[in-house]
Design a protein around this motif. Structure first.
Motif, PDB file in Angstrom:
ATOM      1  N   GLY A 174       4.591   2.104  -1.834  1.00 33.30           N
ATOM      2  CA  GLY A 174       5.813   1.438  -2.261  1.00 33.30           C
ATOM      3  C   GLY A 174       6.313   1.942  -3.606  1.00 33.30           C
ATOM      4  O   GLY A 174       5.556   2.489  -4.406  1.00 33.30           O
ATOM      5  N   VAL A 175       7.590   1.754  -3.835  1.00 27.14           N
ATOM      6  CA  VAL A 175       8.232   2.164  -5.089  1.00 27.14           C
ATOM      7  C   VAL A 175       9.277   1.113  -5.466  1.00 27.14           C
ATOM      8  O   VAL A 175      10.047   0.660  -4.609  1.00 27.14           O
ATOM      9  CB  VAL A 175       8.906   3.553  -4.962  1.00 27.14           C
ATOM     10  CG1 VAL A 175       9.714   3.886  -6.222  1.00 27.14           C
ATOM     11  CG2 VAL A 175       7.876   4.642  -4.690  1.00 27.14           C
ATOM     12  N   TRP A 176       9.282   0.749  -6.734  1.00 25.69           N
ATOM     13  CA  TRP A 176      10.403  -0.010  -7.295  1.00 25.69           C
ATOM     14  C   TRP A 176      11.204   0.959  -8.156  1.00 25.69           C
ATOM     15  O   TRP A 176      10.670   1.585  -9.051  1.00 25.69           O
ATOM     16  CB  TRP A 176       9.924  -1.191  -8.144  1.00 25.69           C
ATOM     17  CG  TRP A 176      10.931  -1.653  -9.168  1.00 25.69           C
ATOM     18  CD1 TRP A 176      10.804  -1.584 -10.521  1.00 25.69           C
ATOM     19  CD2 TRP A 176      12.226  -2.223  -8.922  1.00 25.69           C
ATOM     20  NE1 TRP A 176      11.926  -2.067 -11.145  1.00 25.69           N
ATOM     21  CE2 TRP A 176      12.827  -2.474 -10.176  1.00 25.69           C
ATOM     22  CE3 TRP A 176      12.935  -2.530  -7.765  1.00 25.69           C
ATOM     23  CZ2 TRP A 176      14.093  -3.031 -10.314  1.00 25.69           C
ATOM     24  CZ3 TRP A 176      14.207  -3.081  -7.902  1.00 25.69           C
ATOM     25  CH2 TRP A 176      14.765  -3.328  -9.155  1.00 25.69           C
ATOM     26  N   ARG A 200       3.889   4.615   5.848  1.00 27.34           N
ATOM     27  CA  ARG A 200       2.444   4.692   5.565  1.00 27.34           C
ATOM     28  C   ARG A 200       1.889   3.306   5.192  1.00 27.34           C
ATOM     29  O   ARG A 200       0.768   2.959   5.597  1.00 27.34           O
ATOM     30  CB  ARG A 200       2.216   5.680   4.423  1.00 27.34           C
ATOM     31  CG  ARG A 200       0.761   5.909   4.065  1.00 27.34           C
ATOM     32  CD  ARG A 200       0.612   7.181   3.225  1.00 27.34           C
ATOM     33  NE  ARG A 200      -0.734   7.239   2.662  1.00 27.34           N
ATOM     34  CZ  ARG A 200      -1.050   6.954   1.397  1.00 27.34           C
ATOM     35  NH1 ARG A 200      -0.095   6.622   0.533  1.00 27.34           N
ATOM     36  NH2 ARG A 200      -2.301   7.019   0.971  1.00 27.34           N
ATOM     37  N   ALA A 201       2.664   2.507   4.459  1.00 23.97           N
ATOM     38  CA  ALA A 201       2.226   1.148   4.126  1.00 23.97           C
ATOM     39  C   ALA A 201       2.140   0.295   5.393  1.00 23.97           C
ATOM     40  O   ALA A 201       1.212  -0.511   5.556  1.00 23.97           O
ATOM     41  CB  ALA A 201       3.186   0.519   3.133  1.00 23.97           C
ATOM     42  N   PHE A 202       3.103   0.485   6.303  1.00 28.55           N
ATOM     43  CA  PHE A 202       3.047  -0.260   7.559  1.00 28.55           C
ATOM     44  C   PHE A 202       1.830   0.158   8.381  1.00 28.55           C
ATOM     45  O   PHE A 202       1.149  -0.694   8.964  1.00 28.55           O
ATOM     46  CB  PHE A 202       4.341  -0.049   8.352  1.00 28.55           C
ATOM     47  CG  PHE A 202       5.500  -0.900   7.874  1.00 28.55           C
ATOM     48  CD1 PHE A 202       5.659  -2.202   8.338  1.00 28.55           C
ATOM     49  CD2 PHE A 202       6.417  -0.404   6.970  1.00 28.55           C
ATOM     50  CE1 PHE A 202       6.718  -2.993   7.905  1.00 28.55           C
ATOM     51  CE2 PHE A 202       7.477  -1.181   6.532  1.00 28.55           C
ATOM     52  CZ  PHE A 202       7.638  -2.484   6.988  1.00 28.55           C
ATOM     53  N   ARG A 203       1.563   1.463   8.430  1.00 29.85           N
ATOM     54  CA  ARG A 203       0.407   1.942   9.200  1.00 29.85           C
ATOM     55  C   ARG A 203      -0.903   1.436   8.604  1.00 29.85           C
ATOM     56  O   ARG A 203      -1.883   1.217   9.330  1.00 29.85           O
ATOM     57  CB  ARG A 203       0.401   3.477   9.247  1.00 29.85           C
ATOM     58  CG  ARG A 203       1.502   4.079  10.109  1.00 29.85           C
ATOM     59  CD  ARG A 203       1.241   5.555  10.391  1.00 29.85           C
ATOM     60  NE  ARG A 203       1.184   6.346   9.163  1.00 29.85           N
ATOM     61  CZ  ARG A 203       2.234   6.979   8.632  1.00 29.85           C
ATOM     62  NH1 ARG A 203       3.425   6.884   9.212  1.00 29.85           N
ATOM     63  NH2 ARG A 203       2.097   7.702   7.531  1.00 29.85           N
ATOM     64  N   SER A 204      -0.900   1.221   7.296  1.00 30.08           N
ATOM     65  CA  SER A 204      -2.119   0.771   6.619  1.00 30.08           C
ATOM     66  C   SER A 204      -2.221  -0.752   6.544  1.00 30.08           C
ATOM     67  O   SER A 204      -3.145  -1.287   5.911  1.00 30.08           O
ATOM     68  CB  SER A 204      -2.180   1.356   5.204  1.00 30.08           C
ATOM     69  OG  SER A 204      -2.139   2.776   5.238  1.00 30.08           O
ATOM     70  N   ASN A 205      -1.258  -1.435   7.162  1.00 31.50           N
ATOM     71  CA  ASN A 205      -1.232  -2.899   7.199  1.00 31.50           C
ATOM     72  C   ASN A 205      -1.164  -3.545   5.806  1.00 31.50           C
ATOM     73  O   ASN A 205      -1.736  -4.610   5.568  1.00 31.50           O
ATOM     74  CB  ASN A 205      -2.466  -3.447   7.955  1.00 31.50           C
ATOM     75  CG  ASN A 205      -2.472  -3.058   9.416  1.00 31.50           C
ATOM     76  OD1 ASN A 205      -1.439  -3.096  10.096  1.00 31.50           O
ATOM     77  ND2 ASN A 205      -3.637  -2.640   9.919  1.00 31.50           N
ATOM     78  N   VAL A 206      -0.505  -2.876   4.906  1.00 30.24           N
ATOM     79  CA  VAL A 206      -0.313  -3.448   3.567  1.00 30.24           C
ATOM     80  C   VAL A 206       1.185  -3.537   3.240  1.00 30.24           C
ATOM     81  O   VAL A 206       1.561  -3.596   2.069  1.00 30.24           O
ATOM     82  CB  VAL A 206      -1.055  -2.623   2.491  1.00 30.24           C
ATOM     83  CG1 VAL A 206      -2.561  -2.744   2.650  1.00 30.24           C
ATOM     84  CG2 VAL A 206      -0.612  -1.159   2.524  1.00 30.24           C
ATOM     85  N   ALA A 207       1.998  -3.585   4.283  1.00 26.88           N
ATOM     86  CA  ALA A 207       3.445  -3.570   4.068  1.00 26.88           C
ATOM     87  C   ALA A 207       3.915  -4.796   3.277  1.00 26.88           C
ATOM     88  O   ALA A 207       4.672  -4.675   2.304  1.00 26.88           O
ATOM     89  CB  ALA A 207       4.176  -3.481   5.401  1.00 26.88           C
ATOM     90  N   PHE A 208       3.457  -6.007   3.676  1.00 31.19           N
ATOM     91  CA  PHE A 208       3.934  -7.190   2.971  1.00 31.19           C
ATOM     92  C   PHE A 208       3.377  -7.251   1.552  1.00 31.19           C
ATOM     93  O   PHE A 208       4.093  -7.633   0.617  1.00 31.19           O
ATOM     94  CB  PHE A 208       3.573  -8.470   3.719  1.00 31.19           C
ATOM     95  CG  PHE A 208       4.135  -9.704   3.046  1.00 31.19           C
ATOM     96  CD1 PHE A 208       5.484 -10.019   3.149  1.00 31.19           C
ATOM     97  CD2 PHE A 208       3.303 -10.534   2.292  1.00 31.19           C
ATOM     98  CE1 PHE A 208       6.000 -11.127   2.505  1.00 31.19           C
ATOM     99  CE2 PHE A 208       3.830 -11.646   1.642  1.00 31.19           C
ATOM    100  CZ  PHE A 208       5.181 -11.953   1.751  1.00 31.19           C
ATOM    101  N   ASP A 209       2.094  -6.881   1.366  1.00 31.78           N
ATOM    102  CA  ASP A 209       1.536  -6.870   0.010  1.00 31.78           C
ATOM    103  C   ASP A 209       2.294  -5.880  -0.873  1.00 31.78           C
ATOM    104  O   ASP A 209       2.544  -6.152  -2.054  1.00 31.78           O
ATOM    105  CB  ASP A 209       0.047  -6.478   0.071  1.00 31.78           C
ATOM    106  CG  ASP A 209      -0.811  -7.533   0.744  1.00 31.78           C
ATOM    107  OD1 ASP A 209      -0.682  -8.718   0.389  1.00 31.78           O
ATOM    108  OD2 ASP A 209      -1.600  -7.176   1.637  1.00 31.78           O
ATOM    109  N   THR A 210       2.645  -4.732  -0.292  1.00 33.94           N
ATOM    110  CA  THR A 210       3.427  -3.746  -1.046  1.00 33.94           C
ATOM    111  C   THR A 210       4.807  -4.310  -1.382  1.00 33.94           C
ATOM    112  O   THR A 210       5.293  -4.188  -2.515  1.00 33.94           O
ATOM    113  CB  THR A 210       3.561  -2.447  -0.231  1.00 33.94           C
ATOM    114  OG1 THR A 210       2.259  -1.921   0.039  1.00 33.94           O
ATOM    115  CG2 THR A 210       4.387  -1.418  -0.984  1.00 33.94           C
ATOM    116  N   LEU A 211       5.433  -4.938  -0.389  1.00 36.14           N
ATOM    117  CA  LEU A 211       6.746  -5.543  -0.603  1.00 36.14           C
ATOM    118  C   LEU A 211       6.680  -6.605  -1.706  1.00 36.14           C
ATOM    119  O   LEU A 211       7.538  -6.645  -2.596  1.00 36.14           O
ATOM    120  CB  LEU A 211       7.241  -6.174   0.699  1.00 36.14           C
ATOM    121  CG  LEU A 211       8.511  -7.039   0.598  1.00 36.14           C
ATOM    122  CD1 LEU A 211       9.713  -6.197   0.196  1.00 36.14           C
ATOM    123  CD2 LEU A 211       8.762  -7.770   1.923  1.00 36.14           C
TER     124      LEU A 211
END
Length: 285
Positions: A174-176, A200-211
């Motif tokens: 992720g990037v801000w 890549r965040a979605f594939r790693s199942n960390v999409a919501f934590d990244t968001l």
């Protein structure tokens, strides 16, 4: 009888002779008869009665005395030239990179929010889009105070931020990006005020934590002008309290129930940290 008749005849004859002789005499001696007719002279006197009506004329003689007062006003015009010097602060961009945690944060110090982008993201450098609909749906799971603060101003993009790739050597989770940063580091792209979450965040199942982490940076940034009761900048105060902008964002993640942090050594908050964050949110929102 006869004598009488003779006498009458003689008399008549004598008359005729007399008349004849008189006629001849008149013819030979004309008589001038002047007949003077005296006709009474009527003197017609035409009397013109001229009635003169004398109307008394009142002549009002108005003498206007014009007093001309000349007021000489001397106006002193003082022209004050106000020279306003507007100092436009130089905007600096701070980039924080966590290679081991796959996060890149790009913050600038511009005190004015840029105009939010309205349009499609397909033309953006690094846009992926495969999970854009899914990203749009999980944005609705953000804390209410985040949605109230962010949704009308922040772009949430499913993509691999190319400047992040330059920083990490691979696509970050992720990037801000407050400044709208191109691959070469130049700024002012259309994706100013954007949160990026990659495939890549979605594939790693960390999409919501990244968001949640990148949205915490956005929340911090949008409150950069918040002033504490003592007159200090509350955001800068929070960064000092937690140790850095990244640690402040991680602390907000934990406060709102997340359990994946990029920079903190622990994934729990102390009571004092919880109180501090609550005060920050109450004051700045």
């Amino acid at each position: 009888m006869n004598n009488r008749n003779k006498l009458i005849a003689t008399s008549i004859l004598g008359i005729f002779l007399f008349l004849g002789m008189s006629y001849n005499y008149v013819l030979d001696n004309p008589v001038s008869v002047t007949v003077t007719a005296s006709i009474g002279t009527t003197t017609s006197t035409s009397t013109t009665i001229s009635t003169t009506t004398t109307i008394p004329t009142t002549t009002t003689s108005t003498t206007t005395t014009s007093t001309s007062t000349t007021t000489s006003t001397t106006t002193t015009s003082t022209t004050t030239t106000t020279s306003t010097t507007t100092t436009i602060p130089t905007t600096t961009t701070t980039v924080e990179v966590s290679p081991e945690k796959d996060s890149v944060t790009i913050n600038d110090n511009n005190p004015v929010d840029p105009t939010p982008y309205e349009g499609v993201y397909a033309a953006f450098e690094g846009f992926e889009g495969e999970n854009q609909n899914l990203l749009d749906s999980i944005v609705q799971n953000l804390p209410e105070v985040y949605k109230e603060t962010l949704l009308e101003k922040i772009s949430f993009i499913n993509g691999c931020h190319l400047y992040g790739v330059e920083m990490l050597g691979e696509c970050p989770f992720g990037v801000w990006d407050s400044a709208g940063t191109f691959k070469n580091g130049d700024t002012n792209a259309d994706w100013k005020l954007s949160v990026w979450v990659s495939n890549r965040a979605f594939r790693s199942n960390v999409a919501f934590d990244t968001l949640l982490h990148e949205s915490s940076h956005a929340f911090s940034y949008l409150n950069r002008n918040c002033v504490a009761p003592d007159g200090t900048n509350k955001r800068k105060q929070a960064q000092e309290y937690f140790g850095s902008e990244e640690l402040f964002a991680d602390s907000l993640v934990l406060y709102f129930g997340g359990d994946y942090v990029f920079y903190r050594e622990t994934n729990s908050l102390s009571d004092a940290e919880n109180v501090y964050l609550q005060e920050f949110i109450d004051l700045c929102t």
